[in-house]
Design a protein around this motif. Structure first.
Motif, short mmCIF file in Angstrom:
data_model
loop_
_atom_site.label_atom_id
_atom_site.label_comp_id
_atom_site.label_asym_id
_atom_site.label_seq_id
_atom_site.Cartn_x
_atom_site.Cartn_y
_atom_site.Cartn_z
N MET A 411 37.76 52.19 -56.23
CA MET A 411 38.42 51.98 -57.26
C MET A 411 39.14 50.82 -57.39
O MET A 411 40.16 50.99 -58.87
N GLY A 412 38.62 50.17 -57.13
CA GLY A 412 38.37 48.82 -57.82
C GLY A 412 37.74 48.09 -59.40
O GLY A 412 38.86 48.00 -60.19
N ASP A 413 36.41 48.98 -59.64
CA ASP A 413 35.91 49.55 -61.18
C ASP A 413 36.95 50.11 -61.64
O ASP A 413 37.54 49.97 -62.44
N ASP A 414 37.46 51.13 -61.05
CA ASP A 414 38.53 52.17 -61.92
C ASP A 414 39.92 51.34 -62.69
O ASP A 414 40.12 51.52 -63.64
N CYS A 415 40.11 50.38 -61.58
CA CYS A 415 41.25 49.46 -62.08
C CYS A 415 40.90 48.92 -62.94
O CYS A 415 41.73 48.39 -63.99
N LEU A 416 39.45 48.47 -63.22
CA LEU A 416 38.77 47.12 -63.81
C LEU A 416 39.47 48.12 -65.15
O LEU A 416 38.99 47.68 -66.36
N PHE A 417 38.63 48.95 -65.34
CA PHE A 417 38.58 50.38 -66.68
C PHE A 417 39.51 49.64 -67.22
O PHE A 417 39.81 49.77 -68.16
N LYS A 418 40.76 50.41 -66.44
CA LYS A 418 42.21 51.29 -67.10
C LYS A 418 42.66 49.74 -67.43
O LYS A 418 43.67 49.78 -68.38
N LEU A 419 43.13 48.33 -66.83
CA LEU A 419 43.36 47.18 -67.55
C LEU A 419 42.64 47.59 -68.60
O LEU A 419 43.11 46.99 -69.80
N ALA A 420 41.44 47.41 -68.85
CA ALA A 420 40.38 46.75 -69.99
C ALA A 420 40.34 47.89 -71.24
O ALA A 420 40.96 48.11 -72.16
N GLN A 421 40.73 48.92 -71.29
CA GLN A 421 41.13 49.80 -71.84
C GLN A 421 43.10 50.15 -72.81
O GLN A 421 42.96 49.78 -73.83
N THR A 422 43.33 49.73 -71.58
CA THR A 422 44.72 49.43 -71.52
C THR A 422 45.30 48.47 -73.23
O THR A 422 45.48 48.57 -74.06
N VAL A 423 44.45 46.86 -72.73
CA VAL A 423 44.78 45.88 -72.87
C VAL A 423 44.23 46.05 -74.90
O VAL A 423 44.70 45.21 -75.60
#
Length: 535
Positions: A411-423
């Motif tokens: 879930m931590g990896d998924d969170c980082l991916f979502k943040l990166a793509q959003t930014v």
């Protein structure tokens, strides 16, 4: 980064070139400019790729430069440069990487392969003097003058030497020049057939004098006595025979030489790495011959250079094979009726794809730390020349360790991916770069952006991440995922470096965390202090 070139170095018979770590050419002497057909300053500020054929480009990126960074120098490296007229010129390159003013620059001495074979003794002296010049500065300048004075006579000859990356061309030239230089009657390069147990093979290149015949392939197909001499040749030992009739030879070997005929010979093994590839053979057919020590030593050195050419050609062929396999894999994914582009275009496309792969973070699919470092250095230098502002945003996820502990690393990896793509979506400047800086930390480069513009981008990022509404029940500042951010803005000056810009942004990030997280904090630079304010 600017450099001045010494007048003596500028007129030397050897090519001289310096480039920065990002591949930018900063110095080229007149000799190399003339060899490549370029005018003064025509190559300065160009990238190394501008004068490298595609095969050498790949070798430069995957072999030459990594070795240079690891050891600080490389010796006797063989690859080609491309002239302005599109001709590939094989070179031997010796290079030293050194630090100057907090940055690294690589100095290269470049020598044409044919020049090295013809005049090996003088070239070695010139090369050693050139290496000493790079390492010893003023003392080496004196040594360079002495060595260049001795090698100056080679300059006119060097300009008329035609080079080729093709091994057959190199072998043909080497055989001819060795025979003429040693006044031998036959010089040949013999290649063993694969899987022949070193018993069979053929001469892939020969040069013979008047009254001496070429060796027929059929003469070697009976037996080459490989089992008698294989181990000796494999260990790099030479065979020096002044009079075949006065030494104890195996019957098969004596019978073989009588077919040619040969009365004296000098045979040096040619190795491809640790493997025996073939032999460099110098024959005297009309009479015995006493081989001088200087002749034996020269032939050894030439054989070493031919071995380098064989090794480099082998590496180049393997690279070509890998690239062809990649091209074929890509072609299968395209529409059946799509035609393949020209081979050099395909190679360029494959190289570009490889460069993209090494610059993308595998988890978040945005730029990685390496790409960030390169872009920041490039933009810093550009904006230093233009005297325009650059902003840097540095942020990380609040209480991310707790998030991982609570929800798990997946879930931590998924969170980082979502943040990166959003930014990535809300930072839309054409020259802007969003990169994963490390762990849960991200960096955003904003060229030509003042403090007001950087603050506006920071606000958009906070809003976009807040809108994701990713639960974070173990956070002390919110029940959803939030970030803390540091903002730095500078107009580059000579007293500062990109590292200083990072340090200022990091100071701002630290301040944002100290002030309670889930916020941005501006850290401004002044000549006397660094101070922070809320964004």
């Amino acid at each position: 980064m600017t450099y001045q070139i010494d007048d003596l170095l500028n007129t030397s018979p050897c090519g001289f070139l310096s480039f920065a770590d990002d591949g930018t050419i900063v110095i080229v002497n007149a000799t190399l400019l003339q060899l490549l057909g370029h005018e003064t300053d025509e190559l300065r500020e160009q990238k190394m790729e501008f004068i490298l054929p595609i095969g050498s480009r790949i070798f430069f990126q995957t072999h030459f430069f990594p070795l240079l960074k690891l050891h600080g120098k490389v010796e006797e490296i063989y690859f080609s440069l491309r002239s302005k007229q599109g001709i590939d010129i094989p070179m031997l390159i010796n290079a030293v990487r050194r630090e100057k003013g907090g940055k690294f620059v690589t100095d290269c001495i470049l020598i044409c392969i044919r020049q090295r074979i013809l005049y090996e003794g003088e070239i070695i002296k010139a090369k050693k003097a050139a290496e000493a010049a790079i390492l010893a500065q003023k003392q080496a300048e004196i040594a360079l003058r002495q060595q260049y004075d001795k090698a100056i006579l080679l300059q006119e000859i060097t300009h008329h030497i035609r080079q080729s990356l093709d091994l057959s061309t190199i072998f043909e030239m080497a055989s001819q020049e060795i025979r003429l230089f040693l006044d031998a009657e036959r010089v040949g390069i013999f290649k063993f057939y694969p899987d022949s147990n070193f018993e069979y093979g053929e001469f892939v290149s020969e040069s013979v004098g008047e009254g001496c015949n070429l060796v027929s392939i059929n003469q070697l197909n009976d037996h080459f006595c490989g089992e008698l001499y294989r181990d000796s040749y494999q260990e790099g030992r030479m065979q020096v025979v002044e009079d075949i009739n006065k030494i104890d030879l195996q019957h098969c070997y004596r019978a073989l030489w009588k077919q040619f005929p040969v009365l004296a010979n000098l045979v040096v093994p040619l190795l491809n790495g640790q493997d025996l590839w073939g032999l460099l053979c110098i024959h005297q057919c009309s009479a015995p011959r006493q081989w001088e020590e200087c002749e034996i030593d020269l032939v050894k050195q030439i054989a070493n250079q031919l071995a380098i050419a064989i090794k480099q050609a082998d590496i180049f062929q393997k690279l070509q094979k890998e690239l062809v396999e990649r091209q074929q894999a890509q072609a299968r994914l395209r529409v059946i009726n799509q035609q393949l582009a020209l081979s050099n275009e395909e190679l360029a496309r494959a190289t570009h794809l490889l460069e993209q792969v090494v610059n993308i973070d595998g988890l978040t699919q945005i730029a990685n730390r390496r790409c960030f470092n390169d872009r920041l250095e490039h933009e810093w230098q550009r904006l230093y020349r233009e005297q325009k502002p650059i902003s840097l945003l540095l942020f990380d996820v609040d209480y991310f360790k707790r998030y991982n502990d609570c929800y798990g690393h997946q879930m931590g990896d998924d969170c980082l991916f979502k943040l990166a793509q959003t930014v990535q979506k809300v930072v839309y400047g054409s020259a802007d770069l969003v990169a994963r800086y490390g762990g849960e930390e991200f960096a955003i480069i904003l060229p030509n952006t003042d403090l007001e513009g950087a603050s506006a981008v920071a606000q958009r990022i906070h809003a976009a991440i807040q809108a994701l509404n990713i639960p974070h029940k173990t956070s002390d500042v919110s029940d959803v995922v939030t970030i803390s951010m540091g903002i730095a803005n500078l107009i580059p000056i000579s007293e500062l470096s990109p590292a200083d810009l990072i340090a200022i942004a990091d100071r701002g990030l630290y301040g944002a965390k100290q002030q309670g997280r889930n916020q941005s904090r501006i850290c401004e630079y002044s000549a006397n202090s660094i101070f922070g304010t809320d964004a």
